[in-house]
Design a protein around this motif. Structure first.
Motif, PDB file in Angstrom:
ATOM      1  N   GLY A  59     -10.768  38.942  18.323  1.00  0.00           N
ATOM      2  CA  GLY A  59     -11.682  38.498  17.574  1.00  0.00           C
ATOM      3  C   GLY A  59     -13.052  38.874  17.570  1.00  0.00           C
ATOM      4  N   LEU A  60     -13.850  38.323  16.654  1.00  0.00           N
ATOM      5  CA  LEU A  60     -15.396  38.591  16.691  1.00  0.00           C
ATOM      6  C   LEU A  60     -15.945  37.473  17.470  1.00  0.00           C
ATOM      7  CD1 LEU A  60     -16.227  39.931  13.303  1.00  0.00           C
ATOM      8  CD2 LEU A  60     -15.766  41.219  15.124  1.00  0.00           C
ATOM      9  N   VAL A  61     -16.901  37.899  18.475  1.00  0.00           N
ATOM     10  CA  VAL A  61     -17.665  37.073  19.342  1.00  0.00           C
ATOM     11  C   VAL A  61     -19.017  36.739  18.578  1.00  0.00           C
ATOM     12  CG1 VAL A  61     -18.634  36.638  21.268  1.00  0.00           C
ATOM     13  CG2 VAL A  61     -16.776  37.382  21.491  1.00  0.00           C
ATOM     14  N   ALA A  62     -19.186  35.404  18.468  1.00  0.00           N
ATOM     15  CA  ALA A  62     -20.516  34.980  17.937  1.00  0.00           C
ATOM     16  C   ALA A  62     -21.271  33.873  18.520  1.00  0.00           C
ATOM     17  CB  ALA A  62     -20.249  34.614  16.415  1.00  0.00           C
ATOM     18  N   HIS A  63     -22.335  33.520  18.312  1.00  0.00           N
ATOM     19  CA  HIS A  63     -22.972  32.223  18.707  1.00  0.00           C
ATOM     20  C   HIS A  63     -23.384  31.582  17.496  1.00  0.00           C
ATOM     21  CE1 HIS A  63     -26.462  29.884  20.528  1.00  0.00           C
ATOM     22  NE2 HIS A  63     -25.505  29.970  21.598  1.00  0.00           N
ATOM     23  N   GLN A  67     -23.033  27.224  20.180  1.00  0.00           N
ATOM     24  CA  GLN A  67     -21.941  27.622  21.342  1.00  0.00           C
ATOM     25  C   GLN A  67     -21.655  28.857  21.018  1.00  0.00           C
ATOM     26  OE1 GLN A  67     -19.346  23.768  21.334  1.00  0.00           O
ATOM     27  NE2 GLN A  67     -20.143  23.978  19.256  1.00  0.00           N
ATOM     28  N   TRP A  68     -20.980  29.519  22.108  1.00  0.00           N
ATOM     29  CA  TRP A  68     -20.372  30.744  22.047  1.00  0.00           C
ATOM     30  C   TRP A  68     -18.862  30.689  21.400  1.00  0.00           C
ATOM     31  CZ3 TRP A  68     -22.702  35.111  21.932  1.00  0.00           C
ATOM     32  CH2 TRP A  68     -24.446  35.154  22.250  1.00  0.00           C
ATOM     33  N   VAL A  69     -18.371  31.336  20.472  1.00  0.00           N
ATOM     34  CA  VAL A  69     -17.141  31.219  19.847  1.00  0.00           C
ATOM     35  C   VAL A  69     -16.549  32.508  19.559  1.00  0.00           C
ATOM     36  CG1 VAL A  69     -17.871  29.169  18.470  1.00  0.00           C
ATOM     37  CG2 VAL A  69     -18.204  31.513  17.478  1.00  0.00           C
ATOM     38  N   VAL A  70     -15.180  32.617  19.270  1.00  0.00           N
ATOM     39  CA  VAL A  70     -14.589  33.788  18.916  1.00  0.00           C
ATOM     40  C   VAL A  70     -13.859  33.413  17.423  1.00  0.00           C
ATOM     41  CG1 VAL A  70     -12.505  33.281  20.014  1.00  0.00           C
ATOM     42  CG2 VAL A  70     -12.997  35.600  19.168  1.00  0.00           C
ATOM     43  N   ALA A  71     -14.062  34.162  16.545  1.00  0.00           N
ATOM     44  CA  ALA A  71     -13.527  33.952  15.052  1.00  0.00           C
ATOM     45  C   ALA A  71     -11.929  34.731  15.386  1.00  0.00           C
ATOM     46  CB  ALA A  71     -14.325  34.726  14.143  1.00  0.00           C
ATOM     47  N   SER A  72     -11.370  33.897  15.007  1.00  0.00           N
ATOM     48  CA  SER A  72      -9.903  34.586  14.881  1.00  0.00           C
ATOM     49  C   SER A  72      -9.713  35.773  13.867  1.00  0.00           C
ATOM     50  CB  SER A  72      -8.615  33.694  14.534  1.00  0.00           C
ATOM     51  OG  SER A  72      -7.564  34.236  14.151  1.00  0.00           O
ATOM     52  N   PRO A  73      -9.203  36.692  14.123  1.00  0.00           N
ATOM     53  CA  PRO A  73      -9.019  38.170  13.344  1.00  0.00           C
ATOM     54  C   PRO A  73      -8.177  37.819  12.185  1.00  0.00           C
ATOM     55  CG  PRO A  73      -7.721  38.748  15.299  1.00  0.00           C
ATOM     56  CD  PRO A  73      -8.482  37.259  15.459  1.00  0.00           C
ATOM     57  N   LEU A  74      -7.409  36.743  12.062  1.00  0.00           N
ATOM     58  CA  LEU A  74      -6.329  36.325  11.040  1.00  0.00           C
ATOM     59  C   LEU A  74      -7.010  35.692  10.027  1.00  0.00           C
ATOM     60  CD1 LEU A  74      -3.230  35.808  13.135  1.00  0.00           C
ATOM     61  CD2 LEU A  74      -3.984  37.870  12.135  1.00  0.00           C
ATOM     62  N   HIS A  78     -13.191  29.469  14.019  1.00  0.00           N
ATOM     63  CA  HIS A  78     -13.848  29.706  15.260  1.00  0.00           C
ATOM     64  C   HIS A  78     -13.605  28.833  16.328  1.00  0.00           C
ATOM     65  CE1 HIS A  78     -16.399  30.896  11.825  1.00  0.00           C
ATOM     66  NE2 HIS A  78     -16.730  31.924  12.650  1.00  0.00           N
ATOM     67  N   PHE A  79     -13.404  29.360  17.430  1.00  0.00           N
ATOM     68  CA  PHE A  79     -12.828  28.818  18.914  1.00  0.00           C
ATOM     69  C   PHE A  79     -14.022  28.858  19.619  1.00  0.00           C
ATOM     70  CE2 PHE A  79      -8.859  29.663  16.636  1.00  0.00           C
ATOM     71  CZ  PHE A  79      -8.087  28.677  16.850  1.00  0.00           C
ATOM     72  N   VAL A  80     -14.211  27.631  20.315  1.00  0.00           N
ATOM     73  CA  VAL A  80     -15.259  27.735  21.102  1.00  0.00           C
ATOM     74  C   VAL A  80     -14.886  28.045  22.653  1.00  0.00           C
ATOM     75  CG1 VAL A  80     -16.991  25.958  22.594  1.00  0.00           C
ATOM     76  CG2 VAL A  80     -16.364  25.600  20.106  1.00  0.00           C
ATOM     77  N   LEU A  81     -15.341  29.124  23.134  1.00  0.00           N
ATOM     78  CA  LEU A  81     -15.233  29.909  24.261  1.00  0.00           C
ATOM     79  C   LEU A  81     -15.202  29.093  25.449  1.00  0.00           C
ATOM     80  CD1 LEU A  81     -16.856  33.415  23.836  1.00  0.00           C
ATOM     81  CD2 LEU A  81     -14.539  32.767  23.278  1.00  0.00           C
ATOM     82  N   ALA A  82     -16.143  28.049  25.634  1.00  0.00           N
ATOM     83  CA  ALA A  82     -16.075  27.032  26.792  1.00  0.00           C
ATOM     84  C   ALA A  82     -15.202  26.040  26.713  1.00  0.00           C
ATOM     85  CB  ALA A  82     -17.420  26.468  26.592  1.00  0.00           C
ATOM     86  N   SER A  83     -14.737  25.731  25.724  1.00  0.00           N
ATOM     87  CA  SER A  83     -13.455  24.624  25.562  1.00  0.00           C
ATOM     88  C   SER A  83     -12.391  24.712  24.951  1.00  0.00           C
ATOM     89  CB  SER A  83     -14.102  23.430  24.641  1.00  0.00           C
ATOM     90  OG  SER A  83     -14.354  23.614  23.549  1.00  0.00           O
ATOM     91  N   GLU A  89     -11.007  23.112  12.363  1.00  0.00           N
ATOM     92  CA  GLU A  89      -9.690  22.438  12.466  1.00  0.00           C
ATOM     93  C   GLU A  89      -9.524  21.353  13.592  1.00  0.00           C
ATOM     94  OE1 GLU A  89      -7.299  22.707   9.906  1.00  0.00           O
ATOM     95  OE2 GLU A  89      -8.378  24.451   9.092  1.00  0.00           O
ATOM     96  N   ASP A  90      -8.691  20.471  13.648  1.00  0.00           N
ATOM     97  CA  ASP A  90      -8.507  19.603  14.907  1.00  0.00           C
ATOM     98  C   ASP A  90      -7.378  20.117  15.560  1.00  0.00           C
ATOM     99  OD1 ASP A  90      -8.735  17.418  16.562  1.00  0.00           O
ATOM    100  OD2 ASP A  90      -7.355  15.887  15.317  1.00  0.00           O
ATOM    101  N   ILE A  91      -7.794  21.213  16.361  1.00  0.00           N
ATOM    102  CA  ILE A  91      -6.633  21.947  17.211  1.00  0.00           C
ATOM    103  C   ILE A  91      -7.381  22.788  18.255  1.00  0.00           C
ATOM    104  CG2 ILE A  91      -6.748  24.174  15.632  1.00  0.00           C
ATOM    105  CD1 ILE A  91      -3.721  23.956  16.088  1.00  0.00           C
ATOM    106  N   SER A  92      -6.899  22.963  19.251  1.00  0.00           N
ATOM    107  CA  SER A  92      -7.546  23.870  20.211  1.00  0.00           C
ATOM    108  C   SER A  92      -6.503  24.525  21.018  1.00  0.00           C
ATOM    109  CB  SER A  92      -8.286  22.792  21.356  1.00  0.00           C
ATOM    110  OG  SER A  92      -7.277  21.974  22.092  1.00  0.00           O
ATOM    111  N   VAL A  93      -7.149  25.573  21.842  1.00  0.00           N
ATOM    112  CA  VAL A  93      -6.539  26.446  22.679  1.00  0.00           C
ATOM    113  C   VAL A  93      -6.769  26.017  24.025  1.00  0.00           C
ATOM    114  CG1 VAL A  93      -6.014  28.156  20.709  1.00  0.00           C
ATOM    115  CG2 VAL A  93      -8.043  28.262  22.440  1.00  0.00           C
TER     116      VAL A  93
END
Length: 110
Positions: A59-63, A67-74, A78-83, A89-93
């Motif tokens: 994915g693409l990294v962005a601020h 927060q620093w996030v990655v955007a899923s390529p699909l 956006h998923f927060v890199l620190a958490s 969405e109400d979901i996490s990895v």
């Protein structure tokens, strides 16, 4: 109690502003090198729970939202890199503490 750190790779294996996938204890982990951030390196699960594929390291990294996030390529969530938390969405990895020390990348493992 001190946290056990596991050597994952060398800094030279990483790509500035992007992610790479690593296998850690049988699980795919996305490692991101963001030299502009305070942490420098981040580690989250590579599995995109919305797209149902191991792709977050691509994915693409962005601020975003300070927060620093990655955007899923699909589907571009956006998923927060620190958490590992998804912003849309109400979901996490899963996420791990990561550090860059002496040109080597470590993550905290249990």
């Amino acid at each position: 109690m001190t946290m056990p750190w596991k050597l994952i790779c060398k800094q030279e294996d990483l790509i500035e502003g992007a992610g790479v996938a690593a296998m850690v204890n049988g699980e795919q982990v996305a490692i991101f090198y963001v030299p502009e951030s305070d942490n420098k390196v981040f580690a989250i699960g590579n599995w995109d729970p919305i797209g149902k594929a191991n792709v977050l390291s691509r994915g693409l990294v962005a601020h975003l939202q300070e927060q620093w996030v990655v955007a899923s390529p699909l589907y571009k969530q956006h998923f927060v890199l620190a958490s590992g938390q998804c912003l849309e969405e109400d979901i996490s990895v899963p996420h791990w503490l990561a550090k860059l020390e002496g040109g080597e990348v470590f993550i905290a493992v249990n």
